[in-house]
Every structure is written in C-alpha cells, then in structure tokens.
Scaffold this motif. Structure first.
Motif, PDB file in Angstrom:
ATOM      1  N   LEU A   1       1.222  -1.527  -0.234  1.00  0.00           N
ATOM      2  CA  LEU A   1      -0.021   0.038   0.067  1.00  0.00           C
ATOM      3  C   LEU A   1       1.125   1.271   0.077  1.00  0.00           C
ATOM      4  CD1 LEU A   1      -2.892  -0.935   2.821  1.00  0.00           C
ATOM      5  CD2 LEU A   1      -2.909  -1.683   0.389  1.00  0.00           C
ATOM      6  N   ARG A   2       0.435   2.461  -0.926  1.00  0.00           N
ATOM      7  CA  ARG A   2       1.657   3.470  -0.843  1.00  0.00           C
ATOM      8  C   ARG A   2       0.466   4.291  -0.737  1.00  0.00           C
ATOM      9  NH1 ARG A   2       3.433  -0.399  -5.502  1.00  0.00           N
ATOM     10  NH2 ARG A   2       5.308  -0.782  -4.984  1.00  0.00           N
ATOM     11  N   GLY A   3       1.413   5.525  -0.684  1.00  0.00           N
ATOM     12  CA  GLY A   3       0.480   7.012  -0.824  1.00  0.00           C
ATOM     13  C   GLY A   3      -0.663   7.284   0.419  1.00  0.00           C
ATOM     14  N   GLY A   4      -1.587   7.746  -0.266  1.00  0.00           N
ATOM     15  CA  GLY A   4      -2.648   7.702   0.982  1.00  0.00           C
ATOM     16  C   GLY A   4      -3.066   6.503   1.239  1.00  0.00           C
ATOM     17  N   TRP A   5      -3.527   5.706   0.487  1.00  0.00           N
ATOM     18  CA  TRP A   5      -3.881   3.992   0.382  1.00  0.00           C
ATOM     19  C   TRP A   5      -3.633   3.227   1.962  1.00  0.00           C
ATOM     20  CZ3 TRP A   5      -8.120   3.136  -1.550  1.00  0.00           C
ATOM     21  CH2 TRP A   5      -7.957   3.416  -3.070  1.00  0.00           C
ATOM     22  N   GLN A   6      -2.115   3.664   2.187  1.00  0.00           N
ATOM     23  CA  GLN A   6      -1.477   3.128   3.799  1.00  0.00           C
ATOM     24  C   GLN A   6      -2.479   3.657   4.673  1.00  0.00           C
ATOM     25  OE1 GLN A   6       1.842   4.162   3.517  1.00  0.00           O
ATOM     26  NE2 GLN A   6       3.226   2.251   3.608  1.00  0.00           N
ATOM     27  N   TRP A   7      -2.728   5.235   4.319  1.00  0.00           N
ATOM     28  CA  TRP A   7      -3.299   6.238   5.381  1.00  0.00           C
ATOM     29  C   TRP A   7      -4.578   5.488   5.728  1.00  0.00           C
ATOM     30  CZ3 TRP A   7      -0.697   9.089   8.711  1.00  0.00           C
ATOM     31  CH2 TRP A   7       0.605   9.692   8.648  1.00  0.00           C
ATOM     32  N   LEU A   8      -5.987   5.342   4.424  1.00  0.00           N
ATOM     33  CA  LEU A   8      -6.997   5.208   4.872  1.00  0.00           C
ATOM     34  C   LEU A   8      -6.710   3.794   5.594  1.00  0.00           C
ATOM     35  CD1 LEU A   8      -9.366   4.913   3.986  1.00  0.00           C
ATOM     36  CD2 LEU A   8      -9.138   4.166   2.275  1.00  0.00           C
ATOM     37  N   ALA A   9      -6.201   2.641   5.132  1.00  0.00           N
ATOM     38  CA  ALA A   9      -6.216   1.891   5.829  1.00  0.00           C
ATOM     39  C   ALA A   9      -5.483   1.882   6.815  1.00  0.00           C
ATOM     40  CB  ALA A   9      -4.588   0.464   5.080  1.00  0.00           C
ATOM     41  N   ALA A  10      -4.702   2.352   7.531  1.00  0.00           N
ATOM     42  CA  ALA A  10      -4.826   3.218   9.119  1.00  0.00           C
ATOM     43  C   ALA A  10      -5.471   3.661   9.842  1.00  0.00           C
ATOM     44  CB  ALA A  10      -3.502   4.014   9.571  1.00  0.00           C
ATOM     45  N   ALA A  11      -6.721   4.266   8.791  1.00  0.00           N
ATOM     46  CA  ALA A  11      -7.967   4.740   9.312  1.00  0.00           C
ATOM     47  C   ALA A  11      -8.803   3.531   9.857  1.00  0.00           C
ATOM     48  CB  ALA A  11      -8.558   6.165   8.623  1.00  0.00           C
ATOM     49  N   PHE A  12      -9.309   2.964   9.046  1.00  0.00           N
ATOM     50  CA  PHE A  12      -9.505   1.995   9.388  1.00  0.00           C
ATOM     51  C   PHE A  12      -9.364   1.138  10.390  1.00  0.00           C
ATOM     52  CE2 PHE A  12     -11.724   2.427   4.630  1.00  0.00           C
ATOM     53  CZ  PHE A  12     -12.645   2.666   4.714  1.00  0.00           C
ATOM     54  N   ILE A  13      -8.026   0.564  10.762  1.00  0.00           N
ATOM     55  CA  ILE A  13      -7.824  -0.412  11.927  1.00  0.00           C
ATOM     56  C   ILE A  13      -8.409   1.055  13.015  1.00  0.00           C
ATOM     57  CG2 ILE A  13      -5.241  -0.757  12.763  1.00  0.00           C
ATOM     58  CD1 ILE A  13      -4.070  -1.280  10.564  1.00  0.00           C
ATOM     59  N   LEU A  14      -7.494   2.130  13.431  1.00  0.00           N
ATOM     60  CA  LEU A  14      -8.232   2.498  14.485  1.00  0.00           C
ATOM     61  C   LEU A  14      -9.572   3.072  14.425  1.00  0.00           C
ATOM     62  CD1 LEU A  14      -6.943   4.246  16.746  1.00  0.00           C
ATOM     63  CD2 LEU A  14      -7.468   7.277  14.641  1.00  0.00           C
ATOM     64  N   LEU A  15     -10.685   3.357  13.619  1.00  0.00           N
ATOM     65  CA  LEU A  15     -11.797   2.952  13.733  1.00  0.00           C
ATOM     66  C   LEU A  15     -12.373   2.157  14.417  1.00  0.00           C
ATOM     67  CD1 LEU A  15     -12.699   5.263  10.160  1.00  0.00           C
ATOM     68  CD2 LEU A  15     -13.219   5.618  12.482  1.00  0.00           C
ATOM     69  N   GLY A  16     -11.524   0.246  13.432  1.00  0.00           N
ATOM     70  CA  GLY A  16     -12.477  -1.093  13.719  1.00  0.00           C
ATOM     71  C   GLY A  16     -11.844  -0.725  15.694  1.00  0.00           C
TER      72      GLY A  16
END
Length: 525
Positions: free
Chosen positions: A492-507
């Motif tokens: 995962l590169r760029g913004g996709w890394q941040w999006l994945a991290a956001a999903f983990i945090l929300l979970g």
C-alpha cells in the motif's frame, strides 16, 4: 367581690350584678345565656360597636362558676353556655380543673384568656374576640373548638393535649411579640386538627406535634412573607393525611370534604417558607392546587419526609426553592408544571417507587425535571428514575434516562475524557444502543470495499499471497482481534496506507466502545 360569709349552696353571692345573677342561674340550669340584641351589626364581637354593662360579666365570676360553681338544679347538668356576652378582666383558669361543659358564642373578651396547665372536658369558643389565648400544657378530654374566633395577640398551645379534635376553622390569628401566630410545639391531638380557611398572620409553629388522624389546612392563608417561615413543622407526625388543598366557601361547603362542582373554592396559600423536615404521614401529603409565594431565600422544605403518597400538584413557585433531599415516598403524584426550574429544586437522596403523573409528562420533561434537581452532575436522581421506569416495564425509557446520565456526566469531565465520551456516544450511545455499532461497521465496510475495489495493489512477495478480495481485506482491517489472512500481503502506497491505518483505528474504537458498553450493561444486570 366583697369579703364576707360564703353564700349557701346554690345561692349567688350578694355582690353579683343582675347580668351575672342571670348567668349564675343559667349555669345551674344548664341553659344558654343569650345577651345578643338581634342586630347583627351591634352583636358582631369583632366590630366597633360598644357593649355596655347590660351585656358584661366579670371574668372572676366566670372563673368561680367553672372552678367552684353551684350544684345543678334537680335533673339538670350544670354548664356554661354564653352568647353575645362581654367578659371584662383577665379570664385566668391557669392550673385549674374545669368539669362543666363550656361553650361561648359571639362573645367579646376584653383581656387575655389564660389556660396554662388547665384541665377541661370540652371547651368551645365560637366566633369570639379574644386578645390572646395562653394555653400551654392545656389538657382536654374532648374537643377544643376555636372556629371563627379572632386572636390579635396569637395563640399558645405548646405541649397541649387535646383528647379528640382541635378546630380552628376560619379563625384569624395575628402574631405575638415573638412573631408567631400559633405556637403549638409538642402538641398532641387525639383525632383531627382542622384549620380550614384559617388566616395566620405570623409563624404557625407545630414542631414535633402529633396528630391522631388528619391535619387539614384546606383553603388556609399562612401569611408571613417578611420572616423565614410561615409554617414551621419539623418532625410533625400525622397518622393519616396532611391537606394543603382548596376548601369550599359558602353555605354549601362542607368541612373536610372535597368541594363539589360549582362550589366557590379558596386555595391553600402560603406567603413564606414551609418546613416539614423529618415529618411522618401515614397516608399522604396533598398539595393539590396549593400556592406558595416565596422569596429567593425561602423554601418549601420536605427533607427526609416519609409518606406513602406525595401529591405534588400545586402551582409552580415563581421564586424560592423546593427541597426533597432524603425524602421517601411510595407514590409520587405530580404534574410537569408544578416543579420549579433549574437551581431551585433539590432532590439528593429522594426515593420514590412509583410515578403517577397527573396530565401530560413526557420523558423529555421528566429528564428536565431530573436535570433541574442539581447544579452539578450527580448520578443518583437519574439512576432512581431509571429504576422506577424499569420496574414499571418501561425499559426503553429507562435506557434513555441512563444515556442522559452519561451525557450529563460527560460535561463534567476533562477534555480528553470528554472527547472519548463523544466517541462512545456517536458509536454505541454509551452501550445503550449497541445496534448503532453494527450500522457503523456496515457503513465502513461498504465504503472501504468500494474504495479498495477500484485500484490494484501489488503483492509483497509473488506466489505467497491469497487472491485479492477487497471486502475481506477491509473487514480484516476493521476487526482488530480476528485475523482473516488478508492484511500484510499487499503493498500500500501513499494515501492508501493512511486509509488502511484509519480503518484499523476506527475498528479499535468500535471494538473498545462496544466492550465498554457491554461491560456497563452487564454491570446494570
């Protein structure tokens, strides 16, 4: 009276006036001695028309008749029954024992009536003018009736013992030098104390008094606005009910009864503070349509009162406070418009088992009622209301109350805890709406699946990865504990890394709030 030989039994003393001699004979006969003229203006004992010697007897002669009077005529019972008589001098029966029946109607006393530590069978003063009644430690086997009397200097009944009923209906009592209208601390009444349509101008004091049946102040006016209290009755015991309710006015009105439809009524009105702290009432405290006019420093105090039913149905006080701290009732009968607003209602430790609203009383109004009871957050009023609602089968409303409790608590927390509280509220409503977490999870899963489905992410290692499935990948991000074997295989590169991290945090946030809500729910059970 002149000195000399005692009169023979039954014979009047030589120095009696003709009016007193007539009273003497009426006493022996047990008949009514009526000196009224028939003119209502002249006969008004409270009016200004003078009564001369033709209607006057000396108080000493009255005392002689009552304490050491002549025997009755054969076949008769001696009694003192006076109508329209003026009594001159001080009627002093202090410490005496009065056996005859006493009834005086429309009489005018020129000086005080002194009855401390006296003993009577029954005494009735009806529509009389009495400068002051001093009757501390008075004892009666029967009634003490004082209806429609006027007492410019007050009444003292401290520690009096009334065998049956005490009647003060329509009496007008003004304050004494200490500011009290009626001092009746420690008084006991065997049956009813009726003071309907009473006018009390000063403090009505009933501290530690005991009433054998009911205490009725229907239609009474208690007026003491410049002092702290108009009704001072801590530790009052009433075996049945206390009535601060309307009374019927007019010939059709009946004492002690609910006014019939169409009857002109007069409300109970209190201009000054009320103190009923630590009172015990066997049936009810009834405030139906009561009107309390208070200053900012005055209060209607019901601290630690105990009664099966409190009917809080009066007018909302415009000023002052209502205090129910520590009170315990079974049925709380109330109206939404009877309670004062925020800062003027105190209910710390107030316990009730059943709510019986009279008229519309929505849950939102009930929550405002609880919030008004404390300037700062306290959980007890919310928990009490929730318990009562749950006991009545209103589980959904009970959950709303507990949710409101958490929201009120949140306002008292520091910033970090407050933000965490908002997160719990938005996600699962502090555990009281757990279905909301599933909705958030579904929304995040659908949105993430749609986002990751429109792009290709190369594997970290060729031949060592599962097939790309965006739905499973997002679900693996959202579930912090369960491993679905999707995360860790893709670049995962760029913004996709941040999006994945956001999903983990929300979970993690969803999982933590759900766990906190579940723990709170289990603790309630």
């Amino acid at each position: 009276m002149t000195e000399g030989a005692e009169p023979r039994a039954g014979e009047p003393p030589d120095d009696l006036t003709a009016v007193e001699a007539g009273m003497w004979q009426a006493f022996r006969n047990g008949g009514v001695y009526d000196l009224s003229s028939g003119d209502t203006v002249v006969d008004d004992p409270h009016g200004g028309h003078p009564w001369g010697p033709e209607r006057t007897v000396r108080a000493r002669v009255v005392c002689w008749l009552l304490l050491d009077g002549p025997p009755p005529l054969a076949g008769r019972v001696s009694s003192l029954k006076l109508v329209g008589v003026r009594i001159s001098g001080v009627l002093d029966l202090a410490g005496g024992t009065v056996a005859p029946y006493v009834e005086m109607r429309d009489c005018r006393f020129e000086r005080d009536v002194l009855l401390p530590e006296a003993r009577f069978t029954t005494m009735r003063l009806v529509d009389c003018s009495v400068p002051r009644l001093e009757a501390a430690r008075l004892q009666t086997e029967g009634d003490l009736h004082l209806p429609r009397c006027r007492f410019p200097g007050g009444i003292r009944l401290t520690d009096a013992q009334i065998g049956t009923d005490l009647l003060l209906n329509q009496a007008v009592v003004h304050r004494d030098r200490s500011g009290r209208s009626i001092s009746a601390d420690g008084m006991t009444v065997g049956q009813d104390l009726q003071a309907e349509l009473l006018e009390s101008h000063g403090e009505l004091s009933l501290r530690t008094a005991q009433i054998g049946v009911s205490l009725s102040l229907r239609g009474a006016l208690l007026d003491n606005p410049s002092a702290r209290l108009a009704l001072n009755a801590p530790q009052l015991t009433v075996e049945r009910s206390l009535y601060l309710t309307p009374a019927g006015v007019g010939s059709q009105a009946r004492s002690g009864m609910t006014p019939a439809r169409g009857t002109r009524i007069q409300r109970f009105e209190c201009r000054g503070g009320v103190r009923l702290d630590d009172g015990r009432f066997g049936d009810a405290v009834d405030l139906e349509r009561a009107r309390f006019t208070l200053t900012d420093d005055q209060e209607l105090s019901l601290r630690r009162v105990q009664t099966p039913e409190l009917r809080f149905l009066g007018e909302r006080p415009a000023r002052g406070r209502v205090t129910l701290s520590g009170a315990r009732v079974v049925n709380l009968v109330d109206r939404a418009d009877s309670w004062p607003g925020p800062g003027r209602l105190h209910m710390g430790g107030f316990a009730y088992e059943t709510l019986v609203p009279r008229g519309p009383f929505s849950l939102a109004e009930r929550l405002e009622w609880v919030a008004a009871a404390s300037a700062e957050y306290t959980p007890e009023p919310y928990e009490r209301l929730a318990a009562v609602l749950r006991a009545g089968g209103e589980d959904e409303d009970a959950r709303e109350v507990l949710l409101a409790k958490q929201r009120r608590r949140r306002e008292s927390l520091p910033v970090a805890a407050k933000l965490w509280g908002y997160a719990q509220d938005w996600t699962v409503a502090y555990g009281y709406r757990p279905g909301r977490a599933a909705v958030w999870m579904a929304v995040l899963w659908a949105g993430g699946s749609l986002a990751f489905a429109h792009t290709h992410h190369p594997p970290i290692k060729d031949g060592e990865h599962p097939a790309w499935n965006p739905s499973l990948f997002v679900l693996d991000l959202l579930l912090p504990v369960i491993d679905l074997g999707q995360v860790g295989f893709w670049q995962l590169r760029g913004g996709w890394q941040w999006l994945a991290a956001a999903f983990i945090l929300l979970g993690w946030i969803l999982a933590t709030t759900v766990a906190a809500g579940a723990t709170r729910t289990l603790r309630r059970l």
